[in-house]
Design a protein around this motif. Structure first.
Motif, PDB file in Angstrom:
ATOM      1  N   PRO A  14      -2.484 101.196  -1.933  1.00 57.11           N
ATOM      2  CA  PRO A  14      -2.355  99.814  -1.454  1.00 57.11           C
ATOM      3  C   PRO A  14      -1.259  99.067  -2.199  1.00 57.11           C
ATOM      4  CG  PRO A  14      -4.299 100.046  -2.829  1.00 57.11           C
ATOM      5  CD  PRO A  14      -3.790 101.428  -2.593  1.00 57.11           C
ATOM      6  N   ILE A  15      -0.535  98.227  -1.482  1.00 60.97           N
ATOM      7  CA  ILE A  15       0.577  97.473  -2.055  1.00 60.97           C
ATOM      8  C   ILE A  15       0.109  96.080  -2.461  1.00 60.97           C
ATOM      9  CG2 ILE A  15       2.821  96.426  -1.537  1.00 60.97           C
ATOM     10  CD1 ILE A  15       3.312  98.724   0.398  1.00 60.97           C
ATOM     11  N   ASP A  16       0.527  95.659  -3.614  1.00 59.43           N
ATOM     12  CA  ASP A  16       0.274  94.294  -4.074  1.00 59.43           C
ATOM     13  C   ASP A  16       1.425  93.433  -3.573  1.00 59.43           C
ATOM     14  OD1 ASP A  16      -0.059  91.903  -5.370  1.00 59.43           O
ATOM     15  OD2 ASP A  16      -0.414  92.759  -7.347  1.00 59.43           O
ATOM     16  N   GLN A  17       1.239  92.802  -2.424  1.00 57.53           N
ATOM     17  CA  GLN A  17       2.322  92.046  -1.811  1.00 57.53           C
ATOM     18  C   GLN A  17       2.784  90.890  -2.690  1.00 57.53           C
ATOM     19  OE1 GLN A  17       3.931  93.027   0.998  1.00 57.53           O
ATOM     20  NE2 GLN A  17       5.392  91.426   0.419  1.00 57.53           N
ATOM     21  N   ALA A  18       1.862  90.314  -3.455  1.00 57.10           N
ATOM     22  CA  ALA A  18       2.245  89.226  -4.355  1.00 57.10           C
ATOM     23  C   ALA A  18       3.249  89.707  -5.394  1.00 57.10           C
ATOM     24  CB  ALA A  18       1.003  88.652  -5.034  1.00 57.10           C
ATOM     25  N   ALA A  19       3.065  90.939  -5.878  1.00 49.71           N
ATOM     26  CA  ALA A  19       3.989  91.504  -6.857  1.00 49.71           C
ATOM     27  C   ALA A  19       5.354  91.772  -6.215  1.00 49.71           C
ATOM     28  CB  ALA A  19       3.420  92.793  -7.438  1.00 49.71           C
ATOM     29  N   VAL A  20       5.339  92.247  -4.947  1.00 49.73           N
ATOM     30  CA  VAL A  20       6.592  92.478  -4.227  1.00 49.73           C
ATOM     31  C   VAL A  20       7.335  91.162  -4.031  1.00 49.73           C
ATOM     32  CG1 VAL A  20       7.627  93.251  -2.057  1.00 49.73           C
ATOM     33  CG2 VAL A  20       5.703  94.516  -3.032  1.00 49.73           C
ATOM     34  N   ASP A  21       6.611  90.136  -3.609  1.00 45.52           N
ATOM     35  CA  ASP A  21       7.227  88.827  -3.389  1.00 45.52           C
ATOM     36  C   ASP A  21       7.785  88.254  -4.687  1.00 45.52           C
ATOM     37  OD1 ASP A  21       6.519  89.012  -0.735  1.00 45.52           O
ATOM     38  OD2 ASP A  21       4.722  87.765  -0.926  1.00 45.52           O
ATOM     39  N   GLU A  22       7.064  88.480  -5.773  1.00 47.81           N
ATOM     40  CA  GLU A  22       7.547  88.017  -7.079  1.00 47.81           C
ATOM     41  C   GLU A  22       8.857  88.712  -7.441  1.00 47.81           C
ATOM     42  OE1 GLU A  22       6.226  88.300 -11.779  1.00 47.81           O
ATOM     43  OE2 GLU A  22       4.678  88.406 -10.218  1.00 47.81           O
ATOM     44  N   GLY A  23       8.924  90.018  -7.172  1.00 43.98           N
ATOM     45  CA  GLY A  23      10.137  90.771  -7.437  1.00 43.98           C
ATOM     46  C   GLY A  23      11.300  90.307  -6.580  1.00 43.98           C
ATOM     47  N   LEU A  24      11.019  90.023  -5.316  1.00 44.82           N
ATOM     48  CA  LEU A  24      12.066  89.549  -4.408  1.00 44.82           C
ATOM     49  C   LEU A  24      12.594  88.185  -4.842  1.00 44.82           C
ATOM     50  CD1 LEU A  24      10.554  90.657  -0.985  1.00 44.82           C
ATOM     51  CD2 LEU A  24      12.692  91.488  -1.990  1.00 44.82           C
ATOM     52  N   THR A  25      11.697  87.335  -5.295  1.00 43.75           N
ATOM     53  CA  THR A  25      12.117  86.021  -5.796  1.00 43.75           C
ATOM     54  C   THR A  25      12.988  86.167  -7.037  1.00 43.75           C
ATOM     55  OG1 THR A  25      10.123  84.959  -4.935  1.00 43.75           O
ATOM     56  CG2 THR A  25      11.305  83.807  -6.680  1.00 43.75           C
ATOM     57  N   GLU A  26      12.579  87.063  -7.923  1.00 43.69           N
ATOM     58  CA  GLU A  26      13.345  87.309  -9.145  1.00 43.69           C
ATOM     59  C   GLU A  26      14.724  87.882  -8.811  1.00 43.69           C
ATOM     60  OE1 GLU A  26      13.020  90.142 -13.135  1.00 43.69           O
ATOM     61  OE2 GLU A  26      11.212  89.683 -11.971  1.00 43.69           O
ATOM     62  N   LEU A  27      14.748  88.867  -7.920  1.00 47.10           N
ATOM     63  CA  LEU A  27      16.022  89.484  -7.547  1.00 47.10           C
ATOM     64  C   LEU A  27      16.927  88.487  -6.836  1.00 47.10           C
ATOM     65  CD1 LEU A  27      17.829  91.948  -7.409  1.00 47.10           C
ATOM     66  CD2 LEU A  27      16.647  92.641  -5.310  1.00 47.10           C
TER      67      LEU A  27
END
Length: 219
Positions: A128-141
Motif C-alpha cells: 500500500p502507498i502512503d499518498q500523504a508521503a508522496v504528496d509531501e515529496g512532490l511538494t518538497e521537489l
C-alpha cells in the motif's frame, strides 16, 4: 584487463548513472549481472567488493570502487580525453560542477527518492502507498525545482553551459517519475527546467540505455 561493472540490468538508481557515464565516455566494459532477487549482492564474495552489499561496483584491473557518484567522477577523470567531456579542467569550472553536484545530492535527491520509493517501489512490491508521503515529496521537489528554474534561466545546464556529471546524477531516479505518471519534471510552469530535462532524456546514450537496459560492450 577490461573494466567490469557489477550491477542489475535496470538502467535506474546508481547503476544507471554509472552505465550512462560508460556510454557517454565510450568506455568498453564487461557487465557482470548481479541477481538482486537471489540476494547475490549479500554473498560473502560480493560483500568483499562492497561491504554494504549494494550495486553498483566496478573492478578496473583490480581497483575496486563502489558508490555510484564516486565511480562516475573516477571514470570521467580517467577517461577525460575520450567521449563526452563530463568534468571541466579549470579550477573554477570544476568547483561549479561540485557545487551543482552538492545541490543535487542535498536538495534534489532526497525529494525525488522519497517519491519514487514510496510510490513506484511499493507498487512493484504490491504494498500500500502512503499518498500523504508522496504528496509531501512532490511538494518538497516542487520547491527545489522552483530554484532550479532560476538557475537554468541563466545557463544551459546545472553547472554552466556544458553537460557534466552534475546533470548525470539526476538520471538516478527522476526518469521514474514519468513512468509513474508524474509530470513534475516537464511542467510548463517551469520552462527552463522543461527545456533542460527534455535535453537530458533525449540524449542518444540515455535513449539507448533506457530501451536496452545495461549491457556490456565486451564479454
Amino acid at each position: 584487463m577490461v573494466l567490469k561493472l557489477y550491477s542489475a540490468s535496470l538502467p535506474g538508481s546508481g547503476q544507471g548513472i554509472v552505465a550512462l557515464v560508460l556510454a557517454e565516455k565510450q568506455i568498453p566494459f564487461e557487465h557482470v549481472l548481479v541477481n538482486l532477487d537471489a540476494k547475490e549482492h549479500k554473498t560473502p564474495e560480493y560483500l568483499a567488493k562492497h561491504p554494504f552489499g549494494q550495486v553498483p561496483v566496478i573492478d578496473d584491473d583490480g581497483f575496486i570502487l563502489y558508490e555510484s557518484r564516486a565511480i562516475c567522477r573516477y571514470l570521467a577523470e580517467k577517461y577525460a580525453d575520450q567521449g563526452t567531456p563530463l568534468l571541466p579542467k579549470g579550477l573554477k569550472e570544476r568547483a561549479l560542477v561540485e557545487q551543482a553536484a552538492s545541490v543535487e545530492f542535498a536538495n534534489f535527491f532526497p525529494a525525488v527518492t522519497k517519491i519514487v520509493r514510496e510510490s513506484l517501489a511499493k507498487t512493484r512490491r504490491g504494498l500500500p502507498i502512503d499518498q500523504a508521503a508522496v504528496d509531501e515529496g512532490l511538494t518538497e521537489l516542487s520547491a527545489k525545482l522552483d530554484v532550479y528554474e532560476v538557475i537554468l534561466g541563466k545557463q544551459k545546464y546545472l553547472a554552466g553551459d556544458e553537460f557534466t556529471v552534475a546533470d548525470v546524477f539526476h538520471y538516478a531516479f527522476a526518469p521514474f517519475l514519468a513512468d509513474g505518471g508524474m509530470d513534475i519534471m516537464t511542467s510548463k510552469e517551469r520552462p527552463n527546467v522543461l527545456r533542460w530535462w527534455n535535453e537530458l532524456i533525449s540524449r542518444p546514450a540515455w535513449v539507448k540505455l533506457k530501451a536496452e537496459g545495461i549491457k556490456g560492450t565486451v564479454s
